[in-house]
Design an enzyme around this catalytic site. Structure first.
Site, PDB file in Angstrom:
ATOM      1  CB  CYS A  17     -86.369   6.267 -19.266  1.00 21.39           C
ATOM      2  SG  CYS A  17     -85.234   7.168 -20.357  1.00 21.39           S
ATOM      3  CG  HIS A 129     -72.700   5.800 -25.761  1.00 25.45           C
ATOM      4  ND1 HIS A 129     -73.363   6.829 -25.124  1.00 25.45           N
ATOM      5  CD2 HIS A 129     -73.665   4.932 -26.180  1.00 25.45           C
ATOM      6  CE1 HIS A 129     -74.667   6.590 -25.148  1.00 25.45           C
ATOM      7  NE2 HIS A 129     -74.877   5.451 -25.782  1.00 25.45           N
ATOM      8  CD  GLU A 131     -74.531   8.621 -20.339  1.00 25.14           C
ATOM      9  OE1 GLU A 131     -74.175   8.586 -19.144  1.00 25.14           O
ATOM     10  OE2 GLU A 131     -75.402   7.868 -20.808  1.00 25.14           O
TER      11      GLU A 131
END
Length: 316
Positions: A17, A129, A131
């Site tokens: 991405c 995680h 993030e």
């Protein structure tokens, strides 16, 4: 001896991405600009092939900032970091480059805005995680409450249900997240939505492409890392669509006995998996089968993100 014919349905969009492209480019440009070694806090993206390639060029990956010498440049990963990390880098007068994906940064700013407006904040995401750690670390500890499941919503303790907002990790399953949001809205009718969907365009698009592939295939292989949230979600999307599905890191991970008797196979790749690994998997199939390739395109992507200005200076 003639080969068995198989059709490979190749999901598109798939793989890198814009945020991952940008993060890798940042490390490569930092190596060019500052020379090796360049330190990187955490895996720049969750892909062993990418990380090993950057190591070969002089990147050194570390878990925490204290492992980086004061005079060495350091890059923060695409997943984002708690505010304490750049604050520590500033204190040590370090040269640092933040490769946080702009769509993750958007969620960070959203959390800060909710805090300023006096809202309690719920985050939908996976505990541990990077993030999630980075996003929850934008505010003082305890200000953001994490929920992972519909069941977590039932036990959530909120002080003021009239002033409540939610944010989400950018790489979640759209279907699972919709169920959790529905549970939040049922329990807290006044909860504020994000102004714009937090789950990023790439996650949404890749899940949509895998759904389309799953309608045609009997089994689906997702190329990605076990610690890649968006890749794991693609496996779940295919399973939910009624397809046998597995995560592989490389062609060498393919279990050919698992595919015996199957002639329609879907292939996609998580947002941190490079296209070279997709080509490697296709080549492995061509060695064993008479392969027909059928692309399955659901949406065209043309997103690009700028790199930080510090890497462009002096490049006239």
């Amino acid at each position: 001896m003639s080969k068995t014919p198989v059709t490979l349905y190749i999901a598109n969009p798939r793989g890198f991405c814009a945020g991952v492209d940008r993060a890798i480019q940042i490390v490569e440009m930092a190596l060019e600009k500052f020379g090796a070694p360049v330190y990187v806090r955490h895996e720049i993206v969750h892909n062993k092939y990418v990380v090993e390639g950057l190591k070969g060029r002089g990147a050194i990956f570390v878990d925490e900032l204290h492992e980086v010498p004061d005079d060495a440049p350091v890059v923060f990963s695409a997943h984002g970091v708690p505010k304490s990390v750049p604050a520590e880098a500033e204190r040590r007068k370090m040269l640092y480059v933040d490769a946080t994906c702009p769509l993750v940064s958007k969620v960070h700013r959203e959390a800060e805005r909710h805090e300023r407006n006096g809202y309690e904040i719920v985050m939908i995401g996976h505990a541990g995680h990077p993030e999630v750690i980075g996003t929850m670390g934008q505010l003082p500890e305890g200000r953001i409450k994490l929920v992972e499941t519909v069941e977590d919503v039932e036990t959530l303790e909120i002080g003021d249900p009239d002033n409540l907002a939610y944010i989400t990790q950018t790489t979640l399953s759209l279907d699972d997240t919709a169920d959790i949001i529905a549970a939040l809205k049922k329990r807290f009718p006044k909860i504020q939505d994000p102004k714009k969907e937090d789950i990023c365009y790439a996650t949404t698009n890749r899940q949509g492409a895998v759904k389309a592939v799953s309608e045609k295939a009997e089994a689906v292989l997702i190329i990605g890392a076990p610690n890649s949230s968006n890749s794991q979600r693609l496996v779940e999307v295919a399973s939910r669509a009624g397809c046998r599905s597995r995560l592989i890191q490389r062609a060498s991970d393919i279990d050919w006995t698992w595919l015996e008797g199957i002639t329609r196979i879907g292939i996609s790749a998580g947002a941190s998996a490079p296209e070279v690994l997709v080509e490697e998997v296709i080549a492995a199939f061509k060695e064993r089968y008479d392969v027909r390739l059928e692309p399955v395109m659901t949406v065209e992507e043309n997103v690009q993100f700028k790199v930080p200005a510090i890497l462009l200076k002096d490049q006239e």
